[in-house]
Design an enzyme around this catalytic site. Sequence first.
Site, PDB file in Angstrom:
ATOM      1  N   SER A   1       1.024  -0.839   0.212  1.00 16.40           N
ATOM      2  CA  SER A   1      -0.406  -0.074  -0.095  1.00 16.40           C
ATOM      3  C   SER A   1       0.873   1.536   0.040  1.00 16.40           C
ATOM      4  O   SER A   1       0.645   2.484   0.674  1.00 16.40           O
ATOM      5  CB  SER A   1      -1.079   0.094   1.563  1.00 16.40           C
ATOM      6  OG  SER A   1      -2.080  -1.114   0.700  1.00 16.40           O
TER       7      SER A   1
ATOM      8  N   ASP B   1      -7.354  -2.118  -1.751  1.00 15.23           N
ATOM      9  CA  ASP B   1      -9.448  -1.992  -2.517  1.00 15.23           C
ATOM     10  C   ASP B   1      -9.924  -1.876  -3.128  1.00 15.23           C
ATOM     11  O   ASP B   1     -10.933  -2.120  -3.901  1.00 15.23           O
ATOM     12  CB  ASP B   1      -9.522  -0.352  -1.350  1.00 15.23           C
ATOM     13  CG  ASP B   1      -8.850  -0.639  -0.139  1.00 15.23           C
ATOM     14  OD1 ASP B   1      -8.342  -1.217   0.522  1.00 15.23           O
ATOM     15  OD2 ASP B   1      -8.806   0.768   0.878  1.00 15.23           O
TER      16      ASP B   1
END
Length: 409
Positions: A172, A289
């Site tokens: 991330s 996500d």
Amino acid sequence: MKRIQLIPPKQIDVTIQLPSSKSICNRALIINALAHGNTQPENLSDCDDTQVMIRALTNMPPTIDIHAAGTAMRFLTAYLAVTEGTHVITGTERMQQRPIRILVDALRSLGAEIEYTKNEGYPPLKINGRQLTGSEISLPGNVSSQYISALLMIAPTQKKGLQLTLTGDIISRPYIDLTLELMRQFGAKAQWTDNNRLKVDTGGYQPRRFTVESDWSAASYWYEIVSLSEQAAVRLPRLSEHSLQGDSKVAELFGLLGVSTTYLSDEVILRKEGETVSRLEYDFINQPDLAQTFVVTCAMLNVPFRFTGLQSLKIKETDRISALMAEMKKLGYVLTENNGSELSWEGERCEADTNPAIDTYEDHRMAMAFAPAILRLKNLRINHPEVVSKSYPHYWENLSAAGFGIIEE
Ligand SMILES: O=C(O)C1=C[C@@H](OP(=O)(O)O)[C@@H](O)[C@H](O)C1
Ligand SMILES: C=C(OP(=O)(O)O)C(=O)O
């Protein structure tokens, strides 16, 4: 049990006001509080994850309940560790199963006073705020970037600043970049000094006016809708090509699945045009996500896929790998998991439920990623549709504005 049945629209030509980015809102709120700003950032989201953050920072009650918001849990843990007073921070049952040891260990080794009130390694936490004494630590970067963002954001307010070394493969990363950029916009000096090292100077923040842009992760469901439609045009205001959000990558990726993006001065237009690839391979390490959106879209388009970099999905709102496998099976698709970090589909089918009802596991993205599948199915129901409020409270209203039928059962 609350459940909705979906009916597909005949054609889609709509302008959708997306929620603002909860990742940006929650960073701007913490930084603004540390800057002692006396006006709130503008265009804050009315989603649960941002509302719990606003309430916590406004009221600072002795017990702070951040419900299901990972960012609020991690960012406030660091914030409370350096803010005078004693607080307990807690969340939903699921939040109490999402690990926080790496962040607590890092803060403790910098001098913070934090105790676990239930299970070691997990919220709730009891935190007694103080100035930190240490300024140099090393911590794993391969579990959640939110621990790193949390540490970075408090650092300018500490006497010696902070130097972090991240171990393992960093996940991330765009979210760490987003944190650094917002910190700099509020006057901090914060940067990467190497591929795995970060440095923040002491010196505090300067308050400023700040407006939050729309959420690119939320935009992904509209890309999915356009991709699964025969013909569609969707306008999304307040999104820009040069976004700070890593999930803006969705535009390029959906270019491979028949969706074009036109960037205007303060909005984007999605249109169904162009070819769809015959197979998709992608490493979601930087955009975790988006994984659910692409799993459902590719299966519905009959595009076999291999998605890697999914190791963080097991510790999100639910174990998203298991949840995806179970719910795709109801639609007749057999996915394969590898190593807890990969999902693939090579075209294997099983018998689908005749009237499938998708379980959402208290995960907003399960509801939002599966709903567009009605464009390719005879019928589809979604259980507990209210979960969308975590990041996108007006999702169902927006689908309805686009012409979807939504019948409450
Ligand atoms: O910093 C953030 O705003 C976020 C970081 C990501 O989490 P991880 O770093 O745990 O992957 C992402 O999944 C989450 O929705 C928001
Ligand atoms: C993982 C998510 O959120 P968080 O970790 O902030 O709860 C998400 O919104 O998909």
